[in-house]
Design a protein around this motif. Structure first.
Motif, short mmCIF file in Angstrom:
data_model
loop_
_atom_site.label_atom_id
_atom_site.label_comp_id
_atom_site.label_asym_id
_atom_site.label_seq_id
_atom_site.Cartn_x
_atom_site.Cartn_y
_atom_site.Cartn_z
N TRP A 266 28.78 12.76 48.22
CA TRP A 266 28.17 12.06 49.36
C TRP A 266 27.98 10.59 49.04
CZ3 TRP A 266 23.93 9.09 50.29
CH2 TRP A 266 23.69 8.80 51.63
N VAL A 267 27.47 10.30 47.85
CA VAL A 267 27.23 8.91 47.48
C VAL A 267 28.55 8.12 47.55
CG1 VAL A 267 26.60 7.40 45.56
CG2 VAL A 267 25.20 9.38 46.08
N LEU B 21 30.49 1.64 53.45
CA LEU B 21 29.95 0.29 53.30
C LEU B 21 31.05 -0.70 52.94
CD1 LEU B 21 26.63 1.12 51.47
CD2 LEU B 21 27.02 0.63 53.88
N TRP C 138 30.48 -3.45 63.60
CA TRP C 138 29.14 -2.94 63.89
C TRP C 138 29.20 -1.49 64.36
CZ3 TRP C 138 24.40 -3.76 62.68
CH2 TRP C 138 23.36 -3.25 63.44
N LEU D 92 22.02 15.40 55.27
CA LEU D 92 21.10 16.47 55.67
C LEU D 92 21.79 17.82 55.48
CD1 LEU D 92 18.28 16.92 56.81
CD2 LEU D 92 19.26 16.93 59.10
N VAL E 210 18.96 -0.77 63.47
CA VAL E 210 18.86 -0.60 62.02
C VAL E 210 17.56 0.12 61.67
CG1 VAL E 210 18.73 -1.79 59.82
CG2 VAL E 210 20.24 -2.65 61.58
N TYR F 196 17.90 3.71 62.25
CA TYR F 196 18.66 4.34 61.17
C TYR F 196 17.74 4.63 59.98
CZ TYR F 196 21.98 4.85 57.36
OH TYR F 196 22.66 5.32 56.27
N LEU G 295 15.66 7.64 60.68
CA LEU G 295 16.51 8.82 60.52
C LEU G 295 16.65 9.17 59.03
CD1 LEU G 295 19.76 9.20 62.56
CD2 LEU G 295 19.76 9.84 60.21
N GLU G 296 16.90 8.16 58.21
CA GLU G 296 17.03 8.40 56.77
C GLU G 296 15.72 8.92 56.19
OE1 GLU G 296 19.19 8.35 54.43
OE2 GLU G 296 20.98 7.58 55.39
N ILE H 288 15.51 12.56 56.63
CA ILE H 288 16.35 13.31 55.69
C ILE H 288 15.71 13.32 54.31
CG2 ILE H 288 18.60 13.33 54.59
CD1 ILE H 288 19.72 12.20 57.17
N GLY I 74 20.70 7.56 43.77
CA GLY I 74 21.94 7.15 44.42
C GLY I 74 21.76 7.06 45.92
N VAL I 75 21.06 8.06 46.48
CA VAL I 75 20.83 8.08 47.93
C VAL I 75 20.00 6.86 48.33
CG1 VAL I 75 19.58 9.27 49.75
CG2 VAL I 75 21.05 10.55 48.19
N ASP J 150 22.03 3.75 48.15
CA ASP J 150 23.00 3.67 49.24
C ASP J 150 22.33 3.23 50.53
OD1 ASP J 150 25.37 4.09 48.11
OD2 ASP J 150 25.52 6.22 48.56
N VAL J 151 21.14 3.79 50.80
CA VAL J 151 20.42 3.40 52.01
C VAL J 151 20.11 1.91 51.96
CG1 VAL J 151 18.28 3.65 53.29
CG2 VAL J 151 19.45 5.66 52.40
N THR K 264 21.62 -0.47 50.28
CA THR K 264 22.83 -1.27 50.46
C THR K 264 23.28 -1.24 51.90
OG1 THR K 264 23.40 -0.26 48.37
CG2 THR K 264 24.96 -1.81 49.27
N GLY K 265 23.17 -0.04 52.52
CA GLY K 265 23.57 0.08 53.92
C GLY K 265 22.78 -0.87 54.79
N VAL L 226 23.89 -4.45 54.16
CA VAL L 226 25.14 -4.79 54.86
C VAL L 226 24.88 -4.96 56.35
CG1 VAL L 226 27.42 -3.93 55.47
CG2 VAL L 226 26.59 -3.69 53.15
N MET L 227 24.07 -4.04 56.91
CA MET L 227 23.76 -4.14 58.34
C MET L 227 23.03 -5.45 58.62
SD MET L 227 22.57 -0.39 59.47
CE MET L 227 23.65 1.02 59.42
#
Lengths: 482, 213
Positions: free
Chosen positions: A123-124, A131, A150, A165, B149, B152, B155-156, B159, B177-178, B181-182, B184-185, B188-189
């Motif tokens: 997943w990672v 990204l 976007w 999830l 954003v 999002y 939502l994260e 989870i 890692g999760v 990632d969030v 970094t996400g 980026v956003m």
């Protein structure tokens, strides 16, 4: 050895970031990609059970299925990267430092997905590919590419969040199923699959299928695809359509493997057949009268992803056909996206109203585009014909008459819909008004596409025995009852 | 411990509703930040102390979800000079109604999913599913890129809440890692929000409507 496969592209990314010259930097791309291809060749030549094929306490492993994907992705990526220097030389006005580095990070993360034997790690890596594709899509730095980026980021992020999830649900199904602890290690999940808790497993499959299906671009989660492929450079389109969607397909297959061994086998098959056909229907409907050649290719990709999951859902020989089709489709998509990119350069437009007579203005690219169309729609004797025929005959042999019939009708629809657009592009007189006029077919922008086309022809008439053996071994992993 | 945990979970749910009902974007950022801090302490309440690992996770979660990401978003807001969500696609009243329906459905859905013995009676699953739903709602109901954003992030958070159930079994590496990632996400956003602002002089996504059939 397996670490090296992931680390080497990351090092190359750092080198690309550090490289000072905008003019010379793109040559790192083919060099790095070919070295990586050599490393992958070494890794694949080791037997499946050898100690070199496992690393990190079972988190990384290169099994037969992973070999098919890893080998194909490296080959596809290398061919695309051979095209890159000539393309970036045409676009020398745009900065390419981040672009080149991101391509290497993308390669590293796609490699990591093929090696992952841990669903969390997978997943990672999948999230990371989302990204890094952002800056790749935004290469043109205009409002349209911004909008596409976007949309891709938002839709992709939600999809990938649902996949997370789903992974958690899958881990929980092992706790609830009476297993002492939860796990996301693929090996262990496969062992305890028959005892996983059905309601959790069921929910996990739906979430994971929707999540990774979004990354694959299956309908109805495909909405980012036409925008992204439409606005991205042809090079990025080829990498995404050939490489990235394939890794997402592998993620779906890993989940499918667990469900096959578990209590939900038949249901997952039905879902995959249904979703595969739905993707084909949606794609066929959107391809009729499509005026934009790159968006048309995006819908073609939606259709092909549908064929892949349909093939695996049907099972038997169709699974072998789907894996072969993965390779055929990826290579043919490479031909189409790269030649469409050339045509786009030659006309300064990708709208059918302005692009006509490509055979006259850019004879090689026009011919390759026409070739790609014939191949992707399943005309004999090219590769996709063989794999699509395998899937179709298996579907009929296994009693899926309705699915098989629909499959044929949809292929015919796509052929007609796509044919109108493609023939309009390649035939007729080229418009007299001189375009930007810089682009001419050259060795650098032509040879890599010719290589891909040659492979598509080769796979149509002859599947080399080692490849067939590998594909059968991989299909057996997806078929073997636990 | 379980009563305290329930109170915290209910607070997290209340923050979802607050985020959907308020029109000042600053208010949503505050709600998301507070939610991040609360999420950081949920693992401790649910499992007791986990030694060094628990502390590390607490620090990283609170640091990223409670401090770093909200600051990043506030910075983006200042850059884009926006304060309010004007003309949302779904009005705050209607979003609250949908949030209520979604929370009810989450409760119904989670009652069909059997829980392991050690987790019986915990509210984590319905709270998690409801937060996922509300985050999704916030993403789709608003026009401003920055609110999307934030949606999002909610939502994260939902989870992540579910992930607490798996804490004993999951390697720390995956959790980190999760989180990374969030982060970094969102980063980026944030860059893209900045680009949208520069390109269109607004971050409303209604200008992003050129690409269609």
């Amino acid at each position: 050895m397996l670490y090296l496969l992931v680390l080497f592209p990351l090092v190359m990314a750092a080198v690309a970031l550090a490289a000072p010259s905008k003019r010379d930097r793109p040559w790192l791309l083919p060099a790095g990609a070919l070295l990586q291809l050599a490393l992958v060749g070494l890794a694949i030549s080791q037997p499946v059970g050898s100690p070199g094929a496992t690393a990190w306490g079972g988190w990384l492993r290169l099994d037969a299925l992973g070999r098919v994907f890893l080998g194909f992705i490296s080959l596809m990526f290398s061919l695309c990267m051979m095209y890159a220097p000539a393309y970036l030389a045409l676009r020398i006005d745009r900065p390419n430092r981040v672009f080149c580095a991101n391509l290497f990070v993308m390669l590293a993360m796609m490699t990591l997905v093929t090696l992952s034997y841990h669903l969390g790690l997978m997943w990672v890596a999948m999230e990371a590919t989302t990204l890094v594709s952002g800056p790749l899509l935004y290469f043109n730095h205009n409002p349209r590419s911004l909008e596409a980026t976007w949309k891709m980021l938002l839709v992709g992020s939600v999809g990938i969040a649902l996949a997370l999830l789903g992974s958690f649900f899958l881990a929980y199904s092992s706790i609830e199923g009476g297993h002492s602890g939860s796990t996301l290690l693929f090996e262990q999940l496969m062992q305890i699959a028959p005892r996983l808790s059905p309601p959790w497993l069921h929910a996990a499959f739906v979430l994971l299928f929707v999540g990774y299906g979004t990354k694959m671009g299956l309908a109805p989660m495909h909405t980012w695809k036409p925008d992204a492929y439409g606005e991205a450079p042809g090079l990025v389109g080829a990498v995404l359509a050939g490489g990235l969607t394939s890794t997402a397909f592998l993620a779906v297959l890993r989940v499918y493997q667990i469900c096959r061994a578990g209590p939900e086998a038949e249901l997952t098959r039905q879902i995959m057949i249904g979703m595969g056909l739905l993707s084909m229907v949606v794609a066929a409907a959107m391809m009729i009268r499509q005026r934009d050649i790159k968006r048309m290719l995006a819908y073609s990709s939606v259709e092909q992803m549908g064929i892949l999951v349909l093939g695996v859902g049907v099972g038997g020989m169709a699974t072998f056909g789907a894996l072969l089709h993965l390779i055929n489709n990826g290579l043919t998509k490479g031909v189409l996206f790269l030649s469409a990119g050339n045509i786009h350069r030659a006309y300064g437009s990708k709208r059918l109203d302005e692009v006509q007579g490509a055979l006259e203005r850019a004879p090689l690219s026009g011919a390759l585009f026409l070739f790609g169309f014939l191949a992707i729609t399943g005309s004999p004797p090219f590769g996709p014909f063989v794999s699509e025929f395998t899937i179709l005959s298996a579907a009929l042999a296994r009693g899926h008459y309705l699915a098989g019939g629909l499959f044929l009708v949809l292929l015919a629809t796509v052929f007609i819909g796509m044919g109108r657009t493609v023939l309009g592009v390649v035939q007729g007189p080229a418009p007299a008004t001189p375009s930007s006029g810089r682009f001419r077919d050259s060795f650098g922008t032509g040879a890599p596409i010719v290589c891909m086309a040659a492979l598509v022809v080769l796979l149509g008439v002859y599947v080399p025995p080692p490849l067939a053996e590998l594909l059968h071994a991989a299909a057996a992993l997806l078929e073997a009852p636990a | 411990m379980d009563q305290v945990l329930d109170v915290v979970l209910i607070l997290i749910l209340a923050l979802n509703f607050y985020a959907l009902g308020v029109s000042r974007i600053r208010g949503i950022v505050n709600a998301v930040a507070l939610q991040g801090v609360l999420l950081g302490i949920v693992p401790l309440l649910a499992h007791g102390s986990h030694g060094l690992r628990g502390v590390l996770l607490l620090i990283v979660t609170v640091g990223l979800k409670g401090v770093a990401i909200p600051r990043l978003i506030l910075y983006a807001m200042r850059e884009a000079k926006i304060q309010h969500e004007v003309k949302p696609i779904i009005s705050p009243m209607n979003s609250l109604f949908l949030a209520g329906v979604g929370t009810g459905l989450a409760l119904a859905l989670s009652s069909t999913l059997p829980l392991a013995d050690q987790h019986a009676g915990l509210l984590i699953v319905p709270a998690s599913l409801s937060t996922v739903w509300n985050g999704f709602l916030l993403m789709t109901a608003r026009r401003k890129a920055i609110t999307q954003v934030l949606g999002y992030l909610v939502l994260e958070n939902g989870i992540f809440l579910f992930g607490v159930l798996l804490l004993e079994a999951m390697p720390l590496l995956v959790e980190l890692g999760v989180l990374l990632d969030v982060f970094t996400g969102v980063f980026v956003m944030g860059i893209i929000v900045h680009q949208i602002n520069r390109e269109f002089a607004t971050i409303s996504t209604e200008h992003l409507a050129e690409l269609k059939e």
